[in-house]
Design a protein around this motif. Structure first.
Motif, short mmCIF file in Angstrom:
data_model
loop_
_atom_site.label_atom_id
_atom_site.label_comp_id
_atom_site.label_asym_id
_atom_site.label_seq_id
_atom_site.Cartn_x
_atom_site.Cartn_y
_atom_site.Cartn_z
N UNK A 76 17.56 12.47 19.45
CA UNK A 76 18.91 12.78 19.00
C UNK A 76 19.52 11.62 18.22
N UNK A 77 19.29 10.40 18.68
CA UNK A 77 19.81 9.23 17.98
C UNK A 77 19.19 9.13 16.58
N UNK A 78 17.90 9.36 16.49
CA UNK A 78 17.23 9.32 15.19
C UNK A 78 17.83 10.34 14.23
N UNK A 79 18.00 11.56 14.71
CA UNK A 79 18.58 12.61 13.86
C UNK A 79 20.01 12.25 13.47
N UNK A 80 20.75 11.71 14.41
CA UNK A 80 22.14 11.33 14.17
C UNK A 80 22.23 10.25 13.09
N UNK A 81 21.34 9.27 13.18
CA UNK A 81 21.36 8.18 12.20
C UNK A 81 20.93 8.65 10.82
N UNK A 82 19.90 9.51 10.77
CA UNK A 82 19.36 9.96 9.48
C UNK A 82 20.24 10.99 8.78
N UNK A 83 21.15 11.58 9.52
CA UNK A 83 21.99 12.59 8.88
C UNK A 83 23.46 12.25 9.02
N UNK A 84 24.00 12.36 10.19
CA UNK A 84 25.44 12.19 10.41
C UNK A 84 25.94 10.83 9.93
N UNK A 85 25.32 9.78 10.46
CA UNK A 85 25.79 8.42 10.13
C UNK A 85 25.57 8.13 8.65
N UNK A 86 24.39 8.44 8.15
CA UNK A 86 24.10 8.20 6.74
C UNK A 86 25.10 8.91 5.84
N UNK A 87 25.36 10.16 6.13
CA UNK A 87 26.30 10.95 5.32
C UNK A 87 27.71 10.36 5.38
N UNK A 88 28.14 9.98 6.56
CA UNK A 88 29.49 9.43 6.69
C UNK A 88 29.63 8.10 5.96
N UNK A 89 28.62 7.24 6.05
CA UNK A 89 28.67 5.96 5.35
C UNK A 89 28.67 6.21 3.84
N UNK A 90 27.84 7.12 3.38
CA UNK A 90 27.80 7.43 1.95
C UNK A 90 29.14 7.99 1.47
N UNK A 91 29.87 8.65 2.37
CA UNK A 91 31.19 9.17 2.04
C UNK A 91 32.28 8.11 2.18
N UNK A 92 31.89 6.87 2.53
CA UNK A 92 32.85 5.77 2.63
C UNK A 92 33.44 5.59 4.01
N UNK A 93 32.98 6.33 5.00
CA UNK A 93 33.49 6.22 6.37
C UNK A 93 32.69 5.17 7.12
N UNK A 94 33.11 3.92 7.02
CA UNK A 94 32.38 2.83 7.64
C UNK A 94 32.65 2.72 9.14
N UNK A 95 33.60 3.49 9.66
CA UNK A 95 33.81 3.53 11.11
C UNK A 95 32.62 4.17 11.81
N UNK A 96 31.83 4.90 11.05
CA UNK A 96 30.63 5.52 11.61
C UNK A 96 29.68 4.47 12.17
N UNK A 97 29.63 3.31 11.55
CA UNK A 97 28.76 2.23 12.03
C UNK A 97 29.24 1.73 13.39
N UNK A 98 30.55 1.56 13.55
CA UNK A 98 31.10 1.15 14.85
C UNK A 98 30.79 2.19 15.92
N UNK A 99 30.93 3.46 15.56
CA UNK A 99 30.62 4.54 16.50
C UNK A 99 29.14 4.49 16.90
N UNK A 100 28.28 4.25 15.92
CA UNK A 100 26.85 4.16 16.19
C UNK A 100 26.54 2.99 17.13
#
Length: 110
Positions: A76-100
């Motif tokens: 689940x973490x792998x999928x989350x990082x490869x999709x959710x987190x990556x997409x959010x960071x690409x959209x400029x949402x750097x809070x995603x890194x703190x959440x991760x």
């Protein structure tokens, strides 16, 4: 642990009315199969305790079950990082890194 291929990922964690994951059917089936197996292991451990099985044998089964559950978390973490987190960071949402980072800290407590 088997890796989740990028083509198996669908849009993850974003929905207009809140965050939600969107795993492929193959990924969901894999996760549910693993969880069903873990559920059986838990029932087996309960049975061992009810039968007064030697403690070391029960602990060994608990260890195997814990490893299996950690395997699900890793997928689940792998999928989350490869999709959710990556997409959010690409959209400029750097809070995603703190959440991760918080999520990883939760996993590492185990």
């Amino acid at each position: 642990m088997e890796n989740i291929e990028p083509q198996e990922l669908e849009e993850c964690c974003h929905e207009h009315d809140g965050r939600k994951s969107h795993h492929s059917e193959k990924t969901k089936k894999n996760l549910v199969t693993r969880l069903n197996r873990i559920e059986g292991q838990i029932r087996g451990i309960k049975g061992l305790i009810e039968k007064d099985t030697y403690c070391d044998d029960v602990i060994t089964q608990i260890s195997a079950t814990t490893a299996a559950l950690n395997g699900v978390a890793k997928l689940l973490l792998e999928a989350h990082m490869k999709s959710c987190i990556l997409e959010r960071v690409q959209d400029g949402d750097h809070e995603a890194i703190d959440e991760l980072l918080v999520t990883i800290q939760k996993l590492m407590k185990k």
